[in-house]
Every structure is written in C-alpha cells, then in structure tokens.
Design an enzyme around this catalytic site. Structure first.
Site, PDB file in Angstrom:
ATOM      1  N   ILE A   9     -27.414  10.498 -30.180  1.00 20.56           N
ATOM      2  CA  ILE A   9     -27.087  11.902 -29.948  1.00 20.56           C
ATOM      3  C   ILE A   9     -28.318  12.740 -29.599  1.00 20.56           C
ATOM      4  O   ILE A   9     -28.213  13.730 -28.858  1.00 20.56           O
ATOM      5  CB  ILE A   9     -26.334  12.499 -31.176  1.00 20.56           C
ATOM      6  CG1 ILE A   9     -25.698  13.853 -30.838  1.00 20.56           C
ATOM      7  CG2 ILE A   9     -27.235  12.568 -32.398  1.00 20.56           C
ATOM      8  CD1 ILE A   9     -24.588  13.769 -29.818  1.00 20.56           C
ATOM      9  N   ASP A  10     -29.505  12.351 -30.078  1.00 16.76           N
ATOM     10  CA  ASP A  10     -30.732  13.065 -29.703  1.00 16.76           C
ATOM     11  C   ASP A  10     -30.966  13.040 -28.202  1.00 16.76           C
ATOM     12  O   ASP A  10     -31.617  13.936 -27.650  1.00 16.76           O
ATOM     13  CB  ASP A  10     -31.952  12.442 -30.400  1.00 16.76           C
ATOM     14  CG  ASP A  10     -32.296  13.147 -31.704  1.00 16.76           C
ATOM     15  OD1 ASP A  10     -31.877  14.298 -31.874  1.00 16.76           O
ATOM     16  OD2 ASP A  10     -32.979  12.543 -32.546  1.00 16.76           O
ATOM     17  N   LYS A  24     -39.479  17.560 -35.610  1.00 14.52           N
ATOM     18  CA  LYS A  24     -38.405  17.827 -34.649  1.00 14.52           C
ATOM     19  C   LYS A  24     -38.898  18.732 -33.531  1.00 14.52           C
ATOM     20  O   LYS A  24     -39.932  19.400 -33.633  1.00 14.52           O
ATOM     21  CB  LYS A  24     -37.209  18.477 -35.352  1.00 14.52           C
ATOM     22  CG  LYS A  24     -36.462  17.531 -36.269  1.00 14.52           C
ATOM     23  CD  LYS A  24     -36.005  16.259 -35.563  1.00 14.52           C
ATOM     24  CE  LYS A  24     -34.928  16.512 -34.536  1.00 14.52           C
ATOM     25  NZ  LYS A  24     -34.557  15.264 -33.806  1.00 14.52           N
ATOM     26  N   ARG A  55     -38.208  16.715 -43.386  1.00 12.25           N
ATOM     27  CA  ARG A  55     -39.441  15.986 -43.099  1.00 12.25           C
ATOM     28  C   ARG A  55     -40.569  16.971 -42.797  1.00 12.25           C
ATOM     29  O   ARG A  55     -40.337  18.162 -42.592  1.00 12.25           O
ATOM     30  CB  ARG A  55     -39.235  15.037 -41.915  1.00 12.25           C
ATOM     31  CG  ARG A  55     -38.317  13.859 -42.209  1.00 12.25           C
ATOM     32  CD  ARG A  55     -37.991  13.049 -40.957  1.00 12.25           C
ATOM     33  NE  ARG A  55     -37.116  13.783 -40.048  1.00 12.25           N
ATOM     34  CZ  ARG A  55     -36.698  13.317 -38.876  1.00 12.25           C
ATOM     35  NH1 ARG A  55     -37.094  12.120 -38.466  1.00 12.25           N
ATOM     36  NH2 ARG A  55     -35.889  14.030 -38.112  1.00 12.25           N
ATOM     37  N   HIS A 115     -37.397  14.911 -27.006  1.00  6.52           N
ATOM     38  CA  HIS A 115     -36.071  14.563 -26.464  1.00  6.52           C
ATOM     39  C   HIS A 115     -35.642  15.596 -25.426  1.00  6.52           C
ATOM     40  O   HIS A 115     -34.616  16.263 -25.561  1.00  6.52           O
ATOM     41  CB  HIS A 115     -35.035  14.461 -27.585  1.00  6.52           C
ATOM     42  CG  HIS A 115     -35.368  13.443 -28.633  1.00  6.52           C
ATOM     43  ND1 HIS A 115     -35.347  12.090 -28.392  1.00  6.52           N
ATOM     44  CD2 HIS A 115     -35.758  13.573 -29.930  1.00  6.52           C
ATOM     45  CE1 HIS A 115     -35.694  11.429 -29.484  1.00  6.52           C
ATOM     46  NE2 HIS A 115     -35.956  12.302 -30.434  1.00  6.52           N
ATOM     47  N   GLU A 128     -41.496  10.123 -28.799  1.00  5.84           N
ATOM     48  CA  GLU A 128     -40.525   9.104 -28.387  1.00  5.84           C
ATOM     49  C   GLU A 128     -40.877   8.408 -27.085  1.00  5.84           C
ATOM     50  O   GLU A 128     -40.251   7.393 -26.738  1.00  5.84           O
ATOM     51  CB  GLU A 128     -39.113   9.709 -28.293  1.00  5.84           C
ATOM     52  CG  GLU A 128     -38.871  10.637 -27.125  1.00  5.84           C
ATOM     53  CD  GLU A 128     -39.248  12.086 -27.400  1.00  5.84           C
ATOM     54  OE1 GLU A 128     -38.931  12.944 -26.561  1.00  5.84           O
ATOM     55  OE2 GLU A 128     -39.868  12.366 -28.455  1.00  5.84           O
ATOM     56  N   VAL A 145     -27.621   2.841 -28.071  1.00  7.11           N
ATOM     57  CA  VAL A 145     -28.255   2.571 -26.778  1.00  7.11           C
ATOM     58  C   VAL A 145     -29.370   3.579 -26.521  1.00  7.11           C
ATOM     59  O   VAL A 145     -29.302   4.728 -26.962  1.00  7.11           O
ATOM     60  CB  VAL A 145     -27.239   2.609 -25.623  1.00  7.11           C
ATOM     61  CG1 VAL A 145     -26.235   1.479 -25.769  1.00  7.11           C
ATOM     62  CG2 VAL A 145     -26.528   3.949 -25.560  1.00  7.11           C
ATOM     63  N   LEU A 146     -30.394   3.143 -25.799  1.00  7.57           N
ATOM     64  CA  LEU A 146     -31.532   4.017 -25.504  1.00  7.57           C
ATOM     65  C   LEU A 146     -32.060   3.719 -24.120  1.00  7.57           C
ATOM     66  O   LEU A 146     -32.310   2.560 -23.777  1.00  7.57           O
ATOM     67  CB  LEU A 146     -32.650   3.800 -26.526  1.00  7.57           C
ATOM     68  CG  LEU A 146     -33.976   4.519 -26.232  1.00  7.57           C
ATOM     69  CD1 LEU A 146     -33.820   6.019 -26.428  1.00  7.57           C
ATOM     70  CD2 LEU A 146     -35.100   3.989 -27.109  1.00  7.57           C
ATOM     71  N   VAL A 167     -25.784   7.257 -32.728  1.00  9.15           N
ATOM     72  CA  VAL A 167     -27.199   7.373 -33.064  1.00  9.15           C
ATOM     73  C   VAL A 167     -28.006   7.847 -31.858  1.00  9.15           C
ATOM     74  O   VAL A 167     -29.152   8.266 -31.996  1.00  9.15           O
ATOM     75  CB  VAL A 167     -27.742   6.030 -33.609  1.00  9.15           C
ATOM     76  CG1 VAL A 167     -29.152   6.192 -34.175  1.00  9.15           C
ATOM     77  CG2 VAL A 167     -26.827   5.477 -34.698  1.00  9.15           C
ATOM     78  N   TYR A 197     -41.555  15.018 -31.825  1.00  8.53           N
ATOM     79  CA  TYR A 197     -40.414  14.539 -31.044  1.00  8.53           C
ATOM     80  C   TYR A 197     -39.923  15.684 -30.171  1.00  8.53           C
ATOM     81  O   TYR A 197     -39.829  16.834 -30.627  1.00  8.53           O
ATOM     82  CB  TYR A 197     -39.273  14.092 -31.964  1.00  8.53           C
ATOM     83  CG  TYR A 197     -39.500  12.762 -32.644  1.00  8.53           C
ATOM     84  CD1 TYR A 197     -39.633  11.588 -31.908  1.00  8.53           C
ATOM     85  CD2 TYR A 197     -39.574  12.680 -34.035  1.00  8.53           C
ATOM     86  CE1 TYR A 197     -39.841  10.364 -32.535  1.00  8.53           C
ATOM     87  CE2 TYR A 197     -39.779  11.457 -34.673  1.00  8.53           C
ATOM     88  CZ  TYR A 197     -39.908  10.305 -33.917  1.00  8.53           C
ATOM     89  OH  TYR A 197     -40.112   9.105 -34.532  1.00  8.53           O
ATOM     90  N   VAL A 201     -24.901  13.289 -36.313  1.00 13.42           N
ATOM     91  CA  VAL A 201     -26.007  14.081 -36.855  1.00 13.42           C
ATOM     92  C   VAL A 201     -27.271  13.800 -36.033  1.00 13.42           C
ATOM     93  O   VAL A 201     -27.680  12.647 -35.863  1.00 13.42           O
ATOM     94  CB  VAL A 201     -26.243  13.757 -38.338  1.00 13.42           C
ATOM     95  CG1 VAL A 201     -27.487  14.456 -38.854  1.00 13.42           C
ATOM     96  CG2 VAL A 201     -25.020  14.177 -39.151  1.00 13.42           C
TER      97      VAL A 201
END
Length: 371
Positions: A269-270, A75, A15, A96, A118, A239-240, A267, A94, A298
């Site tokens: 994992i970030d 990223k 990206r 994180h 985010e 979950v977030l 999902v 982003y 990933v």
C-alpha cells in the site's frame, strides 16, 4: 554537521529516525545531534536517554527543520513538515514518491536534497534499507490477517492453523521477495496451508528448496491467481517494483470469486497497493470491507511494533547517515553508488527515473547532479 530528528506525526507512527545509540555514534564522529522533545517516547527512549548520548533536546519541530543541515526521519514528511523544508537541506527518510504526486511536488518546490531509504541499493540489486521493514511487515501481515479473519472483526471466522479434525486456513502469498518470504514463514509456523506465487522461476525454486513440503509454490499468472483467490481465506499482497507504483494484480471484479469474509492484506500500500480496491488505512482503523471481502491496508505497518522496527531500521540507515554527515551529501554519493541510488529529488529536479516516469517529471540522472 548538525543532524536532527523529529517526532513522527503520521497517525499511530511511533518509530523515530535516530535511536539514542545512533545519536551517540554521530556525536562520536564530531557531529551535533538535535532531537525534538518526546521524539523517542514511542520506543521507550526518554529525552534523558538522548542527552546522555550527547544530543541536544529542542522544543519544537520547526527548530529542527529551521536549523539542521540534515533531517533524519522514518515516514515521508507530512504537509506541515514539507512546508518547513528548505533549499540545500538534506532529508533522509522513506519517501515512496511514485504514488504521491502532492509530496513530490512539495519536495521539488522546496529545493531540498531528498534521499529515500527505499531506493538505496545493495549488492545484486538488493534494497537493504527496505529489507528490515519488509521483514517486519511480512511477519505482521500474518498476525494482522489472522486477527481480521476473526468473526468479531468482520472476517470468515477461521483459525489459521485449524485444529485436529478441522482443516487449516488457506493462505495465498503473492510475491516471493522479502515480504512474501517472511509472511510465508509465519503462516507456515502457525500451521496454515500456504501457497506462494511469483513470476520468477529462480525465486520459486529458492522458495521450494527452503520450504520443502511445508509450503507450495505456483507461477503467478492471471489464471493461477484467480483460481487461488477462489480457495484462499487470507491473501497477502507482497509485490514490489522498486521506486514505482505497485501493479494492480487483483481487480474488484475478481473479489466475486472469493469466499465471503476472506481477508486481503495489502503490504504494497505504501507504493499505491496491489489490489484495485485498496486504499490506505491506519492502525486506528485498519480494515474496511468491499463486496464482503475484508481489506487490511495499513500504510505504516511496522509502526505498530515501533521499538523492534526502529532498532532494525537504524541498524541499516545509520552507516549511510554517517557517510553523509562525514563527507557531505555530494561526496558521500560519489563515493557510494548504492547510496546515490537513494537520491530521488535534488534542487527542484527529480533524479529517480521510475518516479519521474510515473508522475510526468523530466528525469535528471544522479550522475548529472553529481557532476
């Protein structure tokens, strides 16, 4: 303002922070846009496309970091990039930070003003800059999980939709937000037997109305999670907790109740992952196996469909980039409280409460920074 974007250097990240169309918008508002050569190749955008949009192509990332007032990425900055950040510079990407103490320490030391996609909010507490990537990741989670379930990839050898006379795979989606909803949509579309777990009665009601009989809903307590784990072939962790580390909902001990060759797709994992046995993987080596259970973790899933992801991301990040460039970061944040929620680090201070709490920093409210 001089705004720059660099070629992403994270493993298999294709990206780019600004499309040629976004560059054109910034230039039309009187700003200068610098683009590292080759930055857009992963989405099929050539240097010539950026030049046609009015941008300047530069040879190296250090030139961008050294001379641009704002750097727009996708990223989180990698260690070599963090070393080039400087006091007073704006980083818009982003981040994180909660599960990443090394990055947080480097950003604090650099003096940079770091605005995280985010944690920028929208009406009703929504996360509009996270949403398109959550949509992509949710949909990709089912594709990735279906592939990992194939025997050649270490999985149980189950087809999600089954065939006449053979039952479909059972898919368990933990979390009914944007990621979970999109994962469930894809799984339902492929004919899987889908159950979505969430703790919010309102979310469960909304999902029940939307899916009707095509997917089941269930309250996400530990007993229900454990029972569903014993039945599922594919589990999507979706979950977030905004800005904070994800809760560990599945422990290593719980893997013992699962079917050999079942697949976990994390999902979250970030944000550190929602399975105890998760660790970040890459598109190059996306899976690993623990106690007979295949894990797909990933950390930049949307990077695998870079063109779709970049355009979806730019649709929501560009308006704020224009705000910041037009007004300056401080005036832009004062004018837009939703954008102000994106400020995570400024001039050596942590300005996002969940990150400060998670990593042990003193929390400085954005209101104090803005004066």
């Amino acid at each position: 303002m001089r705004v720059g974007t660099v070629k992403e250097i994270k493993n298999h990240e294709y990206r780019v922070g600004l499309t040629p169309e976004s560059a054109r918008e910034l230039v039309a508002h009187g700003h200068e846009v610098w683009v590292e050569t080759g930055a857009g190749l992963g989405i099929g955008a050539s240097d010539a496309d950026y030049v046609a949009a009015g941008a300047t192509i530069v040879a190296t990332a250090p030139e961008i970091f050294g001379q641009c007032e704002m750097v727009v990425k996708v990223k989180e900055p990698q260690p070599v990039e963090r070393a080039m950040l400087r006091e007073g510079q704006i980083l818009y990407t982003y981040l994180h930070l909660a599960p990443d103490p090394e990055q947080t320490a480097d950003l604090v030391a650099s003096g940079v003003t770091a605005i995280a996609y985010e944690t920028v909010t929208g009406p009703g507490g929504s996360l509009p800059l996270l949403k398109p990537m959550s949509q992509v990741a949710g949909r990709m989670a089912i594709q990735a999980g279906a592939t990992a379930l194939e025997k050649a990839h270490g999985g149980r050898g189950v087809l999600l939709g089954g065939v006449p006379g053979v039952l479909p795979a059972r898919v368990m989606v933990i979390g009914g937000g944007v990621v979970g909803f999109n994962a469930a949509q894809m799984a339902v579309g492929l004919g899987a037997d889908v159950t979505i777990l969430d703790r919010s009665p309102e979310v469960l009601e909304r999902l029940g109305i939307h899916f009707e009989s095509r997917a089941k809903t269930r309250f996400a307590n530990s007993s229900n999670i454990r029972q569903m784990l014993s039945e599922a072939e594919l589990v999507i962790g979706a979950v977030l907790v905004p800005g904070a580390a994800a809760p560990k909902l599945i422990t290593r001990e719980m893997l013992s109740v699962m079917k050999p060759g079942a697949v976990l797709v994390d999902v979250a994992i970030d944000q550190g992952g929602c399975f105890e046995t998760s660790r970040p993987t890459t598109h190059q080596e996306p899976t690993f196996t623990v106690d007979g259970i295949v894990h797909y973790c990933v950390a930049n899933m949307p990077g695998g469909v870079a063109r779709t992801s970049t355009y979806a991301l730019n649709n929501v990040t560009l308006p704020h980039a224009l705000e910041i460039a037009n007004l300056g970061w401080k005036a832009a944040l004062k004018a837009d409280p939703h954008l102000a929620n994106g400020l995570n680090v400024h001039a050596g201070k942590v300005t996002y409460e969940a990150v400060a709490r998670e990593l042990g920093y003193d929390y400085v409210p954005v209101s104090e920074v803005l004066g």
